[in-house]
Design a protein around this motif. Sequence first.
Motif, PDB file in Angstrom:
ATOM      1  N   ALA A 167      -7.596  -4.041   0.404  1.00 27.06           N
ATOM      2  CA  ALA A 167      -7.622  -2.565   0.434  1.00 27.06           C
ATOM      3  C   ALA A 167      -6.438  -2.001  -0.327  1.00 27.06           C
ATOM      4  CB  ALA A 167      -7.609  -2.091   1.886  1.00 27.06           C
ATOM      5  N   VAL A 174      -8.094   3.093  -7.432  1.00 28.44           N
ATOM      6  CA  VAL A 174      -8.066   4.507  -7.079  1.00 28.44           C
ATOM      7  C   VAL A 174      -6.904   5.209  -7.763  1.00 28.44           C
ATOM      8  CG1 VAL A 174      -7.956   6.141  -5.178  1.00 28.44           C
ATOM      9  CG2 VAL A 174      -9.168   3.985  -4.894  1.00 28.44           C
ATOM     10  N   ALA A 175      -5.715   4.659  -7.599  1.00 26.47           N
ATOM     11  CA  ALA A 175      -4.529   5.362  -8.106  1.00 26.47           C
ATOM     12  C   ALA A 175      -4.294   5.049  -9.583  1.00 26.47           C
ATOM     13  CB  ALA A 175      -3.316   4.951  -7.296  1.00 26.47           C
ATOM     14  N   ASN A 200      -6.719   0.229  -3.710  1.00 23.05           N
ATOM     15  CA  ASN A 200      -6.105   1.545  -3.795  1.00 23.05           C
ATOM     16  C   ASN A 200      -5.161   1.623  -4.985  1.00 23.05           C
ATOM     17  OD1 ASN A 200      -5.087   4.095  -3.088  1.00 23.05           O
ATOM     18  ND2 ASN A 200      -3.394   3.105  -2.016  1.00 23.05           N
ATOM     19  N   TYR A 201      -4.425   0.525  -5.208  1.00 26.77           N
ATOM     20  CA  TYR A 201      -3.383   0.562  -6.226  1.00 26.77           C
ATOM     21  C   TYR A 201      -3.968   0.472  -7.628  1.00 26.77           C
ATOM     22  CZ  TYR A 201       1.034  -0.496  -8.519  1.00 26.77           C
ATOM     23  OH  TYR A 201       2.132  -0.479  -9.322  1.00 26.77           O
ATOM     24  N   ALA A 260       0.833  -1.199   0.000  1.00 27.58           N
ATOM     25  CA  ALA A 260       0.000   0.000   0.000  1.00 27.58           C
ATOM     26  C   ALA A 260       0.870   1.253   0.000  1.00 27.58           C
ATOM     27  CB  ALA A 260      -0.914   0.000   1.215  1.00 27.58           C
ATOM     28  N   GLY A 287      -0.716   8.604   2.796  1.00 32.65           N
ATOM     29  CA  GLY A 287      -1.877   9.424   2.487  1.00 32.65           C
ATOM     30  C   GLY A 287      -3.117   8.807   3.092  1.00 32.65           C
ATOM     31  N   LEU A 288      -4.225   9.519   2.941  1.00 33.27           N
ATOM     32  CA  LEU A 288      -5.462   9.020   3.538  1.00 33.27           C
ATOM     33  C   LEU A 288      -5.897   7.718   2.872  1.00 33.27           C
ATOM     34  CD1 LEU A 288      -7.393   9.882   5.731  1.00 33.27           C
ATOM     35  CD2 LEU A 288      -8.833  10.940   3.975  1.00 33.27           C
ATOM     36  N   GLN A 289      -5.644   7.616   1.547  1.00 32.98           N
ATOM     37  CA  GLN A 289      -6.158   6.434   0.841  1.00 32.98           C
ATOM     38  C   GLN A 289      -5.388   5.173   1.192  1.00 32.98           C
ATOM     39  OE1 GLN A 289      -4.418   8.837  -0.578  1.00 32.98           O
ATOM     40  NE2 GLN A 289      -3.465   8.228  -2.491  1.00 32.98           N
ATOM     41  N   GLN A 290      -4.191   5.329   1.803  1.00 32.62           N
ATOM     42  CA  GLN A 290      -3.469   4.117   2.199  1.00 32.62           C
ATOM     43  C   GLN A 290      -3.850   3.653   3.596  1.00 32.62           C
ATOM     44  OE1 GLN A 290      -0.962   6.653   1.143  1.00 32.62           O
ATOM     45  NE2 GLN A 290      -0.064   5.709  -0.682  1.00 32.62           N
ATOM     46  N   SER A 291      -4.581   4.514   4.324  1.00 30.98           N
ATOM     47  CA  SER A 291      -4.801   4.188   5.734  1.00 30.98           C
ATOM     48  C   SER A 291      -5.641   2.928   5.979  1.00 30.98           C
ATOM     49  CB  SER A 291      -5.381   5.381   6.476  1.00 30.98           C
ATOM     50  OG  SER A 291      -6.472   5.875   5.786  1.00 30.98           O
ATOM     51  N   PRO A 292      -6.644   2.587   5.125  1.00 27.68           N
ATOM     52  CA  PRO A 292      -7.369   1.342   5.420  1.00 27.68           C
ATOM     53  C   PRO A 292      -6.455   0.129   5.487  1.00 27.68           C
ATOM     54  CG  PRO A 292      -8.523   2.566   3.732  1.00 27.68           C
ATOM     55  CD  PRO A 292      -7.250   3.289   3.984  1.00 27.68           C
TER      56      PRO A 292
END
Lengths: 528, 326, 109
Positions: free
Chosen positions: B317, B325-326, B321-322, B166, B184-189
């Motif tokens: 998660a 999202v990204a 994200n990878y 992540a 970042g916030l999106q990695q926090s989960p």
Amino acid sequence: MIVWYEQLLGATVPALMAAAFLIPIMTLATKCAKLYHYYASTIAAFAALSTVLTYKYVVDNGTLVYFFGGWFPPVGIIYEVDQFSALLGAVTGTVMLAVTVYSRWYLGDHEGVAWYYTMLLGLEAGMLGSLYTGDVFNLFVMLEVMSVSAYGLVAYHRRTKEAVEAALKYSLIGATATTIYFLALLFIYGSFGTLNMADIALRVSTSAGLPIGRFVPQNPGLISLGASIALALSLWVFMVKSAVFPTHFWLPDAHPAAPSPVSAALSGLFVNVGLYAIARFIHTIFGGYSGIDTTVQALSYSLLILGGVSAIIASTAMITQYDIKRLIAYSTVMHTGLIASAIALGTPEGMYAATYHITTHAVGKALLFLSAGALVKVMGSRYLSDLSGAQKYAPVASAGALMAAMSLIGLPPFGGFFSKLALYKAFVDAGQVWMVAVILVSSALALMAYMKLVHTMFFRLPKTEAPERVTAPANAAMIALIIGIIVLGVLYPLINQYFITSGASVLDRLGYISAAVRALTSYFGGGA
Amino acid sequence: MNWVELLLYLFAVAVFPGFVFLSLLGTFTEWIERKVAARAQNRMGPTYVGPMGLLQPIADILKLLWAKELVISRGFSWRVTLFLVSTGVMALSASTLLMPISPIRLSTPLDSLVLVYVLFYSTLGFLAIGFSSPSPFGVVGSSRMLSIVCVVEPAAAISIYAISAALTGMGTASVSEAMTAQVGLQQSPALVLGGVSLFLVMMAKSLLKPFDIPEAETEVAGGVVADVGGPLLGMFRILHDMEAAFLALLLTLLVLRGPYPFSYADPLGWVLIGVKFVLVVLAATTLSASLGRLRIEQGVALLGKHSLLASIAALGAAALNYYVVA
Amino acid sequence: MVDPGTLGLIFSVTALVGGLILAVIVAVTKRGVRETEPYLCGESEADFSDSISPSATEVQWGLEKTLSSWVSFVRTKIHTGVIDDWWSLMIAWAAILLIVSVVRGWVWP
């Protein structure tokens, strides 16, 4: 102009076959078991030497093509050996040498020694022929040679119910599979009018064919359908041969029932042929065909998923086993599942990982089965709880089993760690991250199973006096494989490159085709 | 690798942050654990050696290491077991080189998975010590340990990989770089789920209370070491403490972000690392002191649900994200 | 920057060599060896400890009990040992493969 290495390549498989069929004739003259032991070991040593030399030649000079009897393709049968098949051939040859040397101790003066070696050499001939051939029909023949030998070998202990039942089940499933492969060949011939692998690959990508050939495709739609069906049928067959999930049921019955050296050959090498054929068909032959691209994708994806399912189910079955050989047989299903998944990715990393893992698995599994066989013979039982304290009576075999188990779990610095790392990298780079979890969970379940084995061998006290000892040649065979499994790990920085190029050669369709074309043109002495 | 680098490498493995540092940190971890458990039971805990009994665990271990070896006449070779346990200790020492606190840092893609496989040597030491003892209690302890390990090892591997992936990307997944990466916030989960999983892994591997199942029914000490004494027991204590300290340190640096909001260059950051480390250990030991022991199948099921599944969720998660999202 | 395989090699060789050194140091610096008969937490013990220790087929008990439903599913629904059951799975898979191949190979793009 045919030079010595081509002669050697061409001679290996027929020589093995001839040597195998000479044995029944020899039995008319003598029944001396010792003679057959030495005879088979000599032949296996020749095969090991020849396969290793072939691999060396292919690494140095590129793909080797040999026309059988001087008949050119697509009329005649050719052997086309690229780095992938040459590497698997070399692994087969060397491991079979260890297996044959070990057989001498394992069988002793058993009455059926002559027939055993007939089938063992036949098995080796079939495996090498399947790996080396450049002709899909010859592949069928060689699959049959290898499978029929395997059925016979599984039934070798013909007075035990278990062996007969396993051989029956195995031969029913195996014979169905090879017959279905024949059906697939009909579709291939009907679609492309050729049975030569390079020729098919050329036709599917350019619809041109080799310089010699008169077949002109008439209806592209039907050809695409035929190729698609042929691919699906042959994938099913090769999944049976390599024991991937819904078609793997014969393996945990058949491999333990065979004599232990045969189990080693079947579990370490036999399944490789199926995996090899899957890679060859999906990637080299039908890989670049726009007509069946979607089929190849769908089949690859299902193979990827089934490989993962295979690993999880087999590792679950492993933890409850109380028979040492059955436990190891389930581990084979687990590893072929992982390798099949890596092959299904179709990326250079995937093929590199598959090649590396095939090699470490072949050496590790052969070592584990040979060691288990020694323990079983020395302790006189296949039940794990009866093997307690076996390290006292068979130290080399126990050490071998320990190292093989650690390598199969993936403990560094054994070979298995590096091939598993390659698997992780391949799955991650291809975006199949869930396979990382699958490998880790199945390895953890396998750990439980192997710890049962290690626990009983090393940490329990011996219950009974063992009647027998392992002799020096058998120990030497196991020590050679122990060295092999360590070398495959410790020399990783040096040998890594060979696995990368061998894996990449499967995906190099153009190279495969052009090697055949080049051999053909040079055969006729000029440009075509 | 020239010889200066080699010497530096050997220094790092042997002294800081390797063997010497990690074993001292381990004894400190053990001291906290003993103190907290004692206070929870209205006892004093260690007081005799050093200020507030701080050096008591060291004294205990040294006493054991210099004691006479007790060899049971028909057991498995104690020398081999000693070697396996020592290998586990050195594997832990070498693994600290992935951490940013080390003078030389080794960092490669996928070193998160390498770390897990190397750490398996320490698990092997744990298992060997119980299995090799002729006592049924030791064997029972190790077999329970093995059941836990089969769930905890993949959970540790997947959560370390997921967090690393992540923070540094799926293909890189370097735990070493993840410790200094920006969050970042999106990695926090992935970080939170992986953190929960790793925390349970730490508790299970340190044999803390709800998961000290190997000790059940032996009621002597440490389950797997029910009938082990002398230097072997001393080495086992070192291994156990080092593993607990290593995992707590990993949690501090990877999940609690080490010196954040300061940096590794800032002395305040190092103070903060210390504070966070103590907090992690305190949380684990307080939880341990206030919970009862589980049955083996309850413990394995609990670890499976809340550690293994959490780690798989963290992986999901991270992948989401990878790739999405990204 | 080394590659992960080399890193694993470095770490594992360090662990094995360092472990050997450490074990030798510990073995050399201890005071001596006292050999005893087997005993059970201080109680002297005859030869029965081996019979009450879990044997190789029992060490997986904890895990097997936790996974019992999944394990019994694998053992009774998948690996039944009856060739007819196997065929149904194998043929089903062959049928799926054929359907996929026909559906996806039919249309010429």
